[in-house]
Design an enzyme around this catalytic site. Sequence first.
Site, PDB file in Angstrom:
ATOM      1  N   ASP A   5       0.836  -1.202   0.000  1.00 13.24           N
ATOM      2  CA  ASP A   5       0.000   0.000   0.000  1.00 13.24           C
ATOM      3  C   ASP A   5       0.876   1.259   0.000  1.00 13.24           C
ATOM      4  O   ASP A   5       1.885   1.315   0.710  1.00 13.24           O
ATOM      5  CB  ASP A   5      -0.857  -0.043   1.278  1.00 13.24           C
ATOM      6  CG  ASP A   5      -1.975   0.976   1.272  1.00 13.24           C
ATOM      7  OD1 ASP A   5      -2.813   0.931   0.362  1.00 13.24           O
ATOM      8  OD2 ASP A   5      -2.011   1.823   2.196  1.00 13.24           O
ATOM      9  N   GLU A  54       1.894  -0.160  -4.884  1.00 20.68           N
ATOM     10  CA  GLU A  54       0.890   0.839  -5.257  1.00 20.68           C
ATOM     11  C   GLU A  54       1.621   2.175  -5.331  1.00 20.68           C
ATOM     12  O   GLU A  54       2.110   2.677  -4.316  1.00 20.68           O
ATOM     13  CB  GLU A  54      -0.233   0.927  -4.225  1.00 20.68           C
ATOM     14  CG  GLU A  54      -1.316   1.898  -4.693  1.00 20.68           C
ATOM     15  CD  GLU A  54      -2.138   2.529  -3.563  1.00 20.68           C
ATOM     16  OE1 GLU A  54      -3.244   2.989  -3.844  1.00 20.68           O
ATOM     17  OE2 GLU A  54      -1.665   2.584  -2.415  1.00 20.68           O
TER      18      GLU A  54
HETATM   19  C1  GLC Z   1      -4.234   3.126  -0.567  1.00 19.00           C
HETATM   20  C2  GLC Z   1      -5.458   2.259  -0.595  1.00 19.00           C
HETATM   21  C3  GLC Z   1      -6.634   3.085  -0.169  1.00 19.00           C
HETATM   22  C4  GLC Z   1      -6.399   3.578   1.243  1.00 19.00           C
HETATM   23  C5  GLC Z   1      -5.086   4.333   1.334  1.00 19.00           C
HETATM   24  C6  GLC Z   1      -4.665   4.507   2.747  1.00 19.00           C
HETATM   25  O1  GLC Z   1      -4.282   4.140  -1.501  1.00 19.00           O
HETATM   26  O2  GLC Z   1      -5.608   1.708  -1.865  1.00 19.00           O
HETATM   27  O3  GLC Z   1      -7.828   2.368  -0.245  1.00 19.00           O
HETATM   28  O4  GLC Z   1      -7.438   4.411   1.673  1.00 19.00           O
HETATM   29  O5  GLC Z   1      -4.042   3.613   0.717  1.00 19.00           O
HETATM   30  O6  GLC Z   1      -4.274   3.271   3.281  1.00 19.00           O
END
Ligand code: GLC
Length: 536
Positions: free
Chosen positions: A203, A266
């Site tokens: 994440d 991500e």
């Molecule tokens: C990432 C996740 C999202 C979340 C954020 C904070 O972007 O995909 O859903 O709210 O991180 O953890």
Amino acid sequence: MIPQQLHWWQSGTIYQIYPRSFKDSNGDGIGDLQGIITQLDYLTWLGVDAIWISPFYPSPMADFGYDVADYCNVDPIFGDLETFERLLEQAHRRDLKVIIDFVPNHSSDSHPWFVEARSSQTSSKRQWYIWHDPAPDGGPPNNWESYFGGSSWTFEQQTGQYYLRQFGARQPELNWRNPELRAVMYDVMRFWLDRGVDGLRVDVLWMLIKDDQFRDNPINTDWKEGDLPWAHQIRLFSEDRPEMHEVIREMRAIVDSYGERVLIGEIYLPLPQLMRYYGDTINGAQLPFNFQLILLSAWNAEMIRQLVDTYEAILPAGAWPNWVLGNHDKPRIASRIGRLAARVAAMLLLTLRGTPTWYYGDEISMQDVTIPPHLAHDPQGKRQPGYGRDPVRTPMHWDSGPNAGFCPANVDPWLPIAADYQQNNVAVEREDARSMLTLTRALLTFRRIKPALNRGSYHAVESRSENCFVYLREHGKQRLLITLNFSVEAQVVRLPEFGQGRILISTCLDREEQMNLASLSLRSHEGCIIEITESE
Ligand code: GLC
């Protein structure tokens, strides 16, 4: 040089499951791990190779699991560790890989580490989080803004300092400059890898390290009313810091020490910065998520061609490409561009070079569901109306029965189910030879059986029609042309240099024919995969 022997995460397709919304097995209106187990046969039937499951850890659910209170357990809403192990075993038995979400940037404020850290300035866990004295006027230490609105800093009366949290106030950020914290988080990775998970989706990977001097971010002077609220400042000092790459190398070394596993990041960054996340010697993330198809400002042949060509050109040597059309944070593809165009988008995603990631429900054309304010859950949307993510996270439609077969008839699902679920669901679409589900499954099958698609080279082809994007995928003697019409009007593409071809599949699922490629008619929003049978 394209490698002949590919890893599973290169040749396969990843399917993202948002566990709250996939399948409820215990009748509480919320999906769970056992529910996923019951649908594994569906996923193998569909033809995906790996599932990525969004967080299922114990959590107060302030950000629906992206606020973790225990990194090494399962929230009772979703099941328990034993259920997870069963899921892993059952998936592996079907040759499906399992990727889990790892959320290292922040924990929940209910995590025992934070409870301890906030207790005093001298707490043994204090430095596991990011604390700062107030500015001289008593306000936040700098101008950093939260993705969920307002300042990124929350003041703690008891100890007189602010803690950093770039999402919700209940998501304090962990201090990746602290060696103890790093070691503990690496143990978390090992905990799951030891259990046999095949990969980690990390994440907000680009955000882990912040500027050591906490300098103010520059204001984005181009920002205007209506632009994304979180684009208001240029996050120069709060994310994508150079020290980040050392952390990623360390994570990758851990993942590699387990053999055939994958590290996915991500990362929302422009392409040149994104490329750095592969690592100098391709020792970073194997798949830094490529969200460019989600972020495009317009959906047309020219922009997509330019994007694909730029991405292909900029990829470092040895880096493997990947493409994403949707996820739990962004509007669904069938809502962004419409259901017909989404069929062409599916053909694009599943015929481009590189690993595709598929969002659950896109195979049955699920669209965003309008959520009335009193049923809204997402913290991002509550603080920033219009930017809620609930609409894209609604329950999967399994059949035409009550609650779409997601949960029993007598319970309310945690989010409302789309009004059109009786037409768009797995049971109905399975029986329909022209449905989106049938198309997705056919495309996934071609991707598996055609080396040109899963490992071949990519070249854009001049289509002589500005509304069409045509490209060649080639492996050995196999040559496939992908011809995609991105417009509502019928188009003719002229590809005389390719001689004769045979349409293997059209997005309309109604033609398979031999043809002369000198002139190929494509209907409104039609895409075709054509095998070249003879060149002139
Ligand atoms: C990432 C996740 C999202 C979340 C954020 C904070 O972007 O995909 O859903 O709210 O991180 O953890």
